[in-house]
Structure formats: C-alpha cells, structure tokens
Design a protein around this motif. Structure first.
Motif, PDB file in Angstrom:
ATOM      1  N   LEU A  20       0.884  -1.338  -0.038  1.00 37.88           N
ATOM      2  CA  LEU A  20       0.033   0.125  -0.101  1.00 37.88           C
ATOM      3  C   LEU A  20       0.867   1.248   0.110  1.00 37.88           C
ATOM      4  O   LEU A  20       0.613   2.265  -0.668  1.00 37.88           O
ATOM      5  N   SER A  21       2.078   1.017   0.945  1.00 39.97           N
ATOM      6  CA  SER A  21       2.911   2.372   0.726  1.00 39.97           C
ATOM      7  C   SER A  21       3.460   2.610  -0.572  1.00 39.97           C
ATOM      8  O   SER A  21       3.515   3.933  -1.023  1.00 39.97           O
ATOM      9  N   ALA A  22       3.918   1.568  -0.957  1.00 37.53           N
ATOM     10  CA  ALA A  22       4.365   1.662  -2.640  1.00 37.53           C
ATOM     11  C   ALA A  22       3.630   2.228  -3.584  1.00 37.53           C
ATOM     12  O   ALA A  22       3.807   3.142  -4.209  1.00 37.53           O
ATOM     13  N   GLU A  23       2.341   2.035  -3.439  1.00 35.74           N
ATOM     14  CA  GLU A  23       1.124   2.285  -4.467  1.00 35.74           C
ATOM     15  C   GLU A  23       0.868   3.843  -3.962  1.00 35.74           C
ATOM     16  O   GLU A  23       0.426   4.607  -4.962  1.00 35.74           O
ATOM     17  N   LEU A  24       0.801   4.148  -3.031  1.00 37.13           N
ATOM     18  CA  LEU A  24       0.526   5.613  -2.492  1.00 37.13           C
ATOM     19  C   LEU A  24       1.760   6.556  -2.655  1.00 37.13           C
ATOM     20  O   LEU A  24       1.303   7.762  -2.678  1.00 37.13           O
ATOM     21  N   GLY A  25       2.984   6.027  -2.901  1.00 32.70           N
ATOM     22  CA  GLY A  25       4.060   6.822  -2.746  1.00 32.70           C
ATOM     23  C   GLY A  25       4.545   7.459  -1.618  1.00 32.70           C
ATOM     24  O   GLY A  25       4.920   8.509  -1.483  1.00 32.70           O
ATOM     25  N   ALA A  26       4.030   6.494  -0.270  1.00 26.74           N
ATOM     26  CA  ALA A  26       3.897   7.253   1.044  1.00 26.74           C
ATOM     27  C   ALA A  26       5.236   6.387   1.673  1.00 26.74           C
ATOM     28  O   ALA A  26       5.505   5.256   1.066  1.00 26.74           O
TER      29      ALA A  26
END
Length: 272
Positions: free
Chosen positions: A146-152
């Motif tokens: 999820l972090s990778a997809e959000l760029g977070a």
C-alpha cells in the motif's frame, strides 16, 4: 502471527517452536518466482505430515494473489490435498468476489480466510470486502504494498488512515483486524511502540517476520499490571447474574461498555 518463507522448509519447525500463536508459511512475497512450484509442494507436504495438537500453534498458508496464475495453481493444489491449514491468507484482495471464489472452489473444507488489503482501491472497498461472508474471519493491512502504491513512507502516520478504515470495516462485519509486520529488526523498541498503538486502535493481531519479534509483541500485548488489577476487581464486583444497568465501582459509574473493556483486558492477560 509469524511468517516463514515457503522457500525454507528447514525453518518450518523452528518457526513452530518460536512461541507465536500462529505460524504462516508464505508462498507469495517470500518466494522467488522460479521457486513457486517447489515451495508449494514443500509446504503442502509439510502440512500433510505435521502433528497438530493443543500445544502446537495454528498454521496458516499465504497464497499468491487470487487474480494471478500462481494463485490459481495454489488453490488447485489445495483442492487436491487431504490436509488443509487452519487459516488461509489471501493477498491483494480487491473485492468480496475474490474471497467468495476461494470459498466456492474449496467448498466445505475451506478454512478461515484472511483478506489482505494492499491497494488504495481495497482500502476504499474495505467495507464491501468485509461483507464477503462465508469463512472470512479477518481483514489484514498489507502496508508495504500500500505504501508503494501511495508513494508514501512505510510508517505510522502514512498508514493510520488505512488502519482505521480496516478496523472499522472489520468490526462492522464482526471480523478480526490484523496488522502488518514491523520490518526493522534492529529496532525492537519501535516494534513494541507500534504494537501498543495498533492494540490501542483495536487491532487483534500483530504479525512478525522473525522469531526475535515474538517476545516483544507478547510483552506489548500484556496490559499493565494496574489495568489487570482494575479489571479483576471490576469482574469480582459485577452484580449478581440477571442484574442489568449501571452500578457504582470505586467511586465511578460502570455500565456494559466498561465491563466489556475489562473483560477484554483479562482475556489479553490470559485471565478469562
């Protein structure tokens, strides 16, 4: 829950002896593409040979994503085996249909299912996924993807919204909520802090990627001694069976939600 790579069958016994409540053999992220078939065979062979018992932790199997060819191969292999794990983790669930398909394919033998929510779409659809029904028993945060997809950043602040959405969706459907592993093995104090935070939100399970994390998680799960003493005293002060409504305890008013909280504290402390 402790993850162990499906590529490393020699570590399965060590994982089972690490003190976790649940051990998950991972056929997805922890297995190289060229090793998927061998890992699947090793995991299913081990499941067929293992000796289950009250002293043994439960066993889960994390499949490859339902919408991938390797995920389909995992399900076909499970459908043909005589022994099922206690839990199945389904990664990258995007809709209730992903869960329902697994249930339909495995039928009455299907064990408890955990849906991993790992994309912005799955977080937005958490409530609908939670209503999949059948053997769905928990929602789990897939924080790294999820972090990778959000760029977070893969950290507390960036994932707080997702944790809250997952928890609310799980509770509305009477499911458990499980949290993502803490990946920094060099910072046990950060793991302890994160575990206490997810417990304070209401989560039921903190997952681990190394045996050394298990005692840290267990210590964080244990309520403070003063909270245990308070909960024990409150339980002993409960009115006789059949009584209802609020009552006074240590100078304060106690009602049903307070009693439920006290009983949760005792359950977590192993004093049901």
């Amino acid at each position: 829950m402790l993850f162990v790579s499906g590529e490393k069958p020699e570590r399965f016994a060590k994982a089972m002896a690490a003190g976790a409540d649940l051990v998950c053999i991972d056929l997805e992220d922890a297995v190289a593409p060229a090793r998927k078939e061998a890992a699947r065979a090793d995991a299913l062979h081990w499941l067929a040979q293992r000796s289950a018992g009250p002293a043994q932790p439960a066993v889960a199997l994390r499949l490859n994503a339902v919408r991938t060819l390797e995920g389909l191969r995992d399900v076909l292999a499970l459908a043909q085996t005589a022994t099922m794990p206690d839990w199945i983790l389904l990664p990258k669930v995007e809709a209730a249909a992903d869960v329902q398909c697994i249930h339909a394919w495995l039928g009455a033998r299907c064990p408890s299912l955990v849906a991993l929510l790992e994309t912005p779409g799955s977080i937005d659809g958490a409530a609908a996924i939670a209503e999949a029904g059948g053997p769905l028993a928990a929602l789990m945060l897939g924080g790294a993807d999820l972090s990778a997809e959000l760029g977070a950043q893969f950290g507390w602040d960036a994932l707080l919204y997702a944790r809250a959405r997952i928890l609310h969706a799980a509770r509305a459907a009477d499911l458990q909520a499980w949290d993502v592993p803490h990946i920094d093995l060099q910072k046990p104090e950060s793991l302890a802090d994160e575990t206490r935070r997810v417990l304070a939100l209401g989560f039921d399970c903190k997952t681990a990627i190394h045996p050394q994390q298990i005692p840290v998680i267990h210590d964080a799960f244990m309520p403070p001694a003063e909270r245990i003493e308070w909960a024990l005293a409150l339980r002993d002060a409960l009115p006789a069976e059949g009584a209802s409504g609020a009552f006074m305890f240590r100078g304060g008013m106690v009602d049903a939600p307070v009693v439920r909280n006290a009983l949760r504290i005792l359950a977590r402390a192993g004093q049901r």
